[in-house]
Write a protein that holds these residues in place. Structure first.
Motif, PDB file in Angstrom:
ATOM      1  N   VAL A  93       0.833  -1.205   0.000  1.00  0.00           N
ATOM      2  CA  VAL A  93       0.000   0.000   0.000  1.00  0.00           C
ATOM      3  C   VAL A  93       0.866   1.254   0.000  1.00  0.00           C
ATOM      4  O   VAL A  93       0.680   2.164  -0.812  1.00  0.00           O
ATOM      5  CB  VAL A  93      -0.951  -0.006   1.207  1.00  0.00           C
ATOM      6  CG1 VAL A  93      -1.678   1.326   1.331  1.00  0.00           C
ATOM      7  CG2 VAL A  93      -1.961  -1.136   1.079  1.00  0.00           C
ATOM      8  N   LEU A  94       1.826   1.310   0.916  1.00  0.00           N
ATOM      9  CA  LEU A  94       2.681   2.492   1.006  1.00  0.00           C
ATOM     10  C   LEU A  94       3.529   2.670  -0.252  1.00  0.00           C
ATOM     11  O   LEU A  94       3.675   3.784  -0.770  1.00  0.00           O
ATOM     12  CB  LEU A  94       3.580   2.380   2.239  1.00  0.00           C
ATOM     13  CG  LEU A  94       2.870   2.356   3.595  1.00  0.00           C
ATOM     14  CD1 LEU A  94       3.883   2.233   4.726  1.00  0.00           C
ATOM     15  CD2 LEU A  94       2.016   3.596   3.783  1.00  0.00           C
ATOM     16  N   GLY A  95       4.088   1.558  -0.759  1.00  0.00           N
ATOM     17  CA  GLY A  95       4.924   1.650  -1.947  1.00  0.00           C
ATOM     18  C   GLY A  95       4.147   2.093  -3.177  1.00  0.00           C
ATOM     19  O   GLY A  95       4.632   2.892  -3.972  1.00  0.00           O
TER      20      GLY A  95
ATOM     21  N   TRP B 181       3.287   5.847  -2.821  1.00  0.00           N
ATOM     22  CA  TRP B 181       4.529   6.596  -2.927  1.00  0.00           C
ATOM     23  C   TRP B 181       4.972   6.650  -4.391  1.00  0.00           C
ATOM     24  O   TRP B 181       5.408   7.692  -4.890  1.00  0.00           O
ATOM     25  CB  TRP B 181       5.588   5.937  -2.054  1.00  0.00           C
ATOM     26  CG  TRP B 181       6.835   6.735  -1.856  1.00  0.00           C
ATOM     27  CD1 TRP B 181       7.146   7.937  -2.407  1.00  0.00           C
ATOM     28  CD2 TRP B 181       7.959   6.378  -1.041  1.00  0.00           C
ATOM     29  NE1 TRP B 181       8.396   8.362  -1.996  1.00  0.00           N
ATOM     30  CE2 TRP B 181       8.916   7.418  -1.160  1.00  0.00           C
ATOM     31  CE3 TRP B 181       8.251   5.280  -0.237  1.00  0.00           C
ATOM     32  CZ2 TRP B 181      10.141   7.371  -0.495  1.00  0.00           C
ATOM     33  CZ3 TRP B 181       9.465   5.240   0.428  1.00  0.00           C
ATOM     34  CH2 TRP B 181      10.404   6.279   0.304  1.00  0.00           C
ATOM     35  N   ALA B 182       4.843   5.532  -5.095  1.00  0.00           N
ATOM     36  CA  ALA B 182       5.243   5.499  -6.508  1.00  0.00           C
ATOM     37  C   ALA B 182       4.364   6.405  -7.354  1.00  0.00           C
ATOM     38  O   ALA B 182       4.842   7.055  -8.288  1.00  0.00           O
ATOM     39  CB  ALA B 182       5.179   4.060  -7.027  1.00  0.00           C
ATOM     40  N   ASP B 183       3.072   6.483  -7.058  1.00  0.00           N
ATOM     41  CA  ASP B 183       2.189   7.364  -7.822  1.00  0.00           C
ATOM     42  C   ASP B 183       2.503   8.833  -7.572  1.00  0.00           C
ATOM     43  O   ASP B 183       2.345   9.669  -8.464  1.00  0.00           O
ATOM     44  CB  ASP B 183       0.728   7.084  -7.452  1.00  0.00           C
ATOM     45  CG  ASP B 183       0.172   5.871  -8.183  1.00  0.00           C
ATOM     46  OD1 ASP B 183       0.770   5.478  -9.204  1.00  0.00           O
ATOM     47  OD2 ASP B 183      -0.828   5.311  -7.728  1.00  0.00           O
ATOM     48  N   ARG B 184       2.954   9.145  -6.367  1.00  0.00           N
ATOM     49  CA  ARG B 184       3.226  10.554  -6.050  1.00  0.00           C
ATOM     50  C   ARG B 184       4.588  11.010  -6.556  1.00  0.00           C
ATOM     51  O   ARG B 184       4.727  12.130  -7.030  1.00  0.00           O
ATOM     52  CB  ARG B 184       3.165  10.774  -4.526  1.00  0.00           C
ATOM     53  CG  ARG B 184       1.804  10.566  -3.908  1.00  0.00           C
ATOM     54  CD  ARG B 184       1.757  11.160  -2.496  1.00  0.00           C
ATOM     55  NE  ARG B 184       2.898  10.782  -1.686  1.00  0.00           N
ATOM     56  CZ  ARG B 184       2.966   9.669  -0.952  1.00  0.00           C
ATOM     57  NH1 ARG B 184       1.960   8.814  -0.967  1.00  0.00           N
ATOM     58  NH2 ARG B 184       4.022   9.397  -0.226  1.00  0.00           N
TER      59      ARG B 184
ATOM     60  N   GLY C 114       7.049   8.753  -8.294  1.00  0.00           N
ATOM     61  CA  GLY C 114       7.735   7.829  -9.178  1.00  0.00           C
ATOM     62  C   GLY C 114       8.221   6.619  -8.405  1.00  0.00           C
ATOM     63  O   GLY C 114       8.387   6.657  -7.181  1.00  0.00           O
ATOM     64  N   PRO C 115       8.487   5.511  -9.089  1.00  0.00           N
ATOM     65  CA  PRO C 115       8.825   4.267  -8.392  1.00  0.00           C
ATOM     66  C   PRO C 115      10.246   4.189  -7.864  1.00  0.00           C
ATOM     67  O   PRO C 115      10.563   3.296  -7.089  1.00  0.00           O
ATOM     68  CB  PRO C 115       8.589   3.202  -9.468  1.00  0.00           C
ATOM     69  CG  PRO C 115       8.799   3.919 -10.756  1.00  0.00           C
ATOM     70  CD  PRO C 115       8.324   5.322 -10.534  1.00  0.00           C
ATOM     71  N   GLN C 116      11.143   5.106  -8.272  1.00  0.00           N
ATOM     72  CA  GLN C 116      12.550   4.920  -7.909  1.00  0.00           C
ATOM     73  C   GLN C 116      12.793   5.063  -6.406  1.00  0.00           C
ATOM     74  O   GLN C 116      13.599   4.332  -5.827  1.00  0.00           O
ATOM     75  CB  GLN C 116      13.451   5.884  -8.704  1.00  0.00           C
ATOM     76  CG  GLN C 116      13.404   7.346  -8.314  1.00  0.00           C
ATOM     77  CD  GLN C 116      12.240   8.060  -8.952  1.00  0.00           C
ATOM     78  OE1 GLN C 116      11.413   7.439  -9.621  1.00  0.00           O
ATOM     79  NE2 GLN C 116      12.156   9.356  -8.754  1.00  0.00           N
ATOM     80  N   ARG C 117      12.106   5.985  -5.727  1.00  0.00           N
ATOM     81  CA  ARG C 117      12.377   6.192  -4.304  1.00  0.00           C
ATOM     82  C   ARG C 117      11.893   5.035  -3.437  1.00  0.00           C
ATOM     83  O   ARG C 117      12.645   4.527  -2.599  1.00  0.00           O
ATOM     84  CB  ARG C 117      11.762   7.519  -3.852  1.00  0.00           C
ATOM     85  CG  ARG C 117      12.443   8.739  -4.458  1.00  0.00           C
ATOM     86  CD  ARG C 117      11.827  10.040  -3.963  1.00  0.00           C
ATOM     87  NE  ARG C 117      12.471  11.207  -4.558  1.00  0.00           N
ATOM     88  CZ  ARG C 117      12.094  12.457  -4.342  1.00  0.00           C
ATOM     89  NH1 ARG C 117      11.072  12.711  -3.535  1.00  0.00           N
ATOM     90  NH2 ARG C 117      12.735  13.456  -4.938  1.00  0.00           N
ATOM     91  N   PRO C 118      10.640   4.588  -3.581  1.00  0.00           N
ATOM     92  CA  PRO C 118      10.243   3.433  -2.770  1.00  0.00           C
ATOM     93  C   PRO C 118      11.014   2.171  -3.109  1.00  0.00           C
ATOM     94  O   PRO C 118      11.253   1.334  -2.235  1.00  0.00           O
ATOM     95  CB  PRO C 118       8.746   3.281  -3.086  1.00  0.00           C
ATOM     96  CG  PRO C 118       8.534   4.013  -4.356  1.00  0.00           C
ATOM     97  CD  PRO C 118       9.514   5.146  -4.348  1.00  0.00           C
TER      98      PRO C 118
ATOM     99  N   ALA D 175       8.059  -5.232  -4.652  1.00  0.00           N
ATOM    100  CA  ALA D 175       7.203  -5.900  -5.636  1.00  0.00           C
ATOM    101  C   ALA D 175       6.281  -4.910  -6.343  1.00  0.00           C
ATOM    102  O   ALA D 175       6.127  -4.948  -7.576  1.00  0.00           O
ATOM    103  CB  ALA D 175       6.392  -6.994  -4.951  1.00  0.00           C
ATOM    104  N   VAL D 176       5.662  -4.027  -5.569  1.00  0.00           N
ATOM    105  CA  VAL D 176       4.717  -3.079  -6.159  1.00  0.00           C
ATOM    106  C   VAL D 176       5.429  -2.072  -7.056  1.00  0.00           C
ATOM    107  O   VAL D 176       4.969  -1.761  -8.158  1.00  0.00           O
ATOM    108  CB  VAL D 176       3.928  -2.358  -5.050  1.00  0.00           C
ATOM    109  CG1 VAL D 176       3.186  -1.155  -5.604  1.00  0.00           C
ATOM    110  CG2 VAL D 176       2.934  -3.317  -4.414  1.00  0.00           C
ATOM    111  N   THR D 177       6.557  -1.548  -6.602  1.00  0.00           N
ATOM    112  CA  THR D 177       7.234  -0.519  -7.386  1.00  0.00           C
ATOM    113  C   THR D 177       7.867  -1.086  -8.652  1.00  0.00           C
ATOM    114  O   THR D 177       7.955  -0.387  -9.669  1.00  0.00           O
ATOM    115  CB  THR D 177       8.299   0.191  -6.531  1.00  0.00           C
ATOM    116  OG1 THR D 177       9.143  -0.791  -5.899  1.00  0.00           O
ATOM    117  CG2 THR D 177       7.650   1.037  -5.460  1.00  0.00           C
TER     118      THR D 177
END
Length: 443
Positions: free
Chosen positions: A44-46, A49-52, A54-58, A97-99
């Motif tokens: 959920v958090l990842g 976070w990725a939508d806000r 981008g996926p690189q940080r999470p 996995a999500v990111t």
């Protein structure tokens, strides 16, 4: 993904021995459940976070946290510290996995997504070949702590390199491009308004509910039943806020796709939990055989995923979901047959391999369908919903099967009958998934 697979596959076969050495065998379901519960929260958090940002940080945060979890678990002096380490590991695994799915959704065009997802599955091949057997040998000849510390030493430098690359400006800019669109394509329509981000309290409540339910099924007394009841109530009340509307009635599109993910994952995870337990407690199989069973399942999953991504890439995805669900039903039947004394001792072990073949077709197809059904710029939400229902499905199906297993034992049934009942229950979600697969069809 390679590092994640190596750590995940090598650690799992050592957990029963660790729980025994820490005088916490009775709480072993909690150790396994903490990972699942935290994966739910991490997904959920990842995803959001990725939508806000981008996926690189999470993805970078999850990669770094994965190394920390190995140190925490390896230094455990109690079963509760081991559970805490597994919780952190689940948090990191859920974020990664999500990111990764989100990054694939943004960076690859539609016709290459299934191949990219198959490549992610292929990253588990080498870890599946060497991880579980080697971990079993290290645990048997030395100590289970050496597995955790050895993995931490092996992965810390590559993890730091990955984090440095992900924090680079060029990767960050590339990851912001939506869905791998080419410049020559016409612009997409304006993005729809994003739904409000679920409160941290909601995700935490669901995660705690999953952990409480797993603790509850570790015993069969009033206290454990109370924890199980509280856990399932929390999941029922709060889980719907993290999932697409219409999921419980399998509405067409993303809701049905997400629901199917939970069903298939729950069946596979329950087989993965109870088949090794059957082999150890009822058939006296050595730890190395358990590791080889995990190896065979991982290889079968990767091979099946490669086939669906390369040879069956033009098949309608919902039909591959039906095929995967039916293969899982065959695996359940084999597991039931493996509980009878008339069958060879390791018949049930093949059920893990057969179920993995089904999941190799089932899981990537559902991921492709979820990305196809997700609104523009909302791939993180879709991936997060898939991760959430995957963990909820694991918790719910394993919990119901565990309750039936303990009820049979409490009524005086033999071990074979109890295991057979727990396995037989899994036929219901397999058949239901095959019937509902058409609702996930992509137009």
């Amino acid at each position: 993904m390679f590092l994640t697979g190596l750590a995940a596959l090598a650690v799992v076969p050592t957990l029963p021995t660790a729980a025994r050495d820490l005088d916490g065998v009775a709480l072993f379901p909690l150790v396994a459940g903490c990972f699942v519960a935290a994966s739910l929260l991490g997904g959920v958090l990842g995803g959001h976070w990725a939508d806000r940002a981008g996926p690189q940080r999470p993805l970078a945060a999850g990669t770094a946290l994965a190394v920390v979890t190995l140190l925490v678990s390896g230094a455990s002096t109690s079963i509760w510290q081991l559970a805490a380490g597994r919780f952190l590991d689940g948090l990191a695994g859920g974020m990664v996995a999500v990111t990764i799915n989100t990054a694939i959704g943004r960076a690859y065009p539609d016709h290459l997504r299934s191949r990219a997802l198959a490549l992610m599955s292929a990253c588990w091949i080498v870890p599946s070949l060497i991880g579980p057997p080697l971990a079993g040998l290290v645990t048997e000849w030395w100590t289970w702590r050496a597995v955790f510390f050895g993995l931490a030493a092996l992965t810390v430098l590559p993890a730091l390199i990955v984090v440095a690359v992900l924090r680079g400006p060029s990767w960050a800019a590339a990851s912001q491009q939506p869905s791998g669109d080419r410049p020559s394509r016409p612009p997409r329509p304006p993005r729809p308004p994003r739904p409000p981000r679920p409160a941290l309290m909601v995700a935490t409540a669901v995660s705690l509910g999953a952990a409480s339910a797993q603790y509850g099924v570790s015993g069969w007394d009033t206290r454990h039943l109370l924890f199980a009841a509280v856990g399932f109530v929390l999941m029922v009340v709060f889980a719907s806020r993290l999932l697409p509307a219409g999921i419980w009635r399998a509405a067409q599109g993303l809701p049905a796709t997400v629901l199917l993910c939970g069903m298939g994952s729950g069946v596979f995870f329950t087989l993965e939990a109870y088949v090794p337990l059957l082999l150890v407690t009822d058939r006296g199989a050595p730890p190395l055989v358990i590791g080889l069973a995990f190896t065979g399942a991982a290889v079968a999953w990767a091979a099946s995923s490669w086939v669906q991504g390369r040879l069956l890439e033009h098949w309608p995805r919902h039909r591959l979901v039906v095929a995967g669900a039916l293969v899982q039903a065959v695996a359940v039947a084999v597991a039931v047959a493996g509980t009878t004394p008339a069958t060879p001792a390791y018949t049930a072990a093949s059920a893990m391999v057969i179920a993995a073949i089904g999941m190799g077709m089932y899981a990537p197809s559902l991921t492709v369908l979820s990305l196809a059904h997700s609104p523009a710029g909302r791939q993180g939400y879709a991936s997060s919903a898939m991760q959430t229902t995957q963990n909820l499905g694991q918790t719910a199906v394993l919990g119901v099967s565990s309750a039936l297993f303990n009820a049979c034992l409490g009524s005086g049934a033999t071990d074979a009958v109890s295991y057979g009942a727990a396995f037989g229950l899994l036929l219901a979600p397999c058949i239901l998934a095959a019937l509902l697969a058409a609702r996930a069809r992509s137009t």
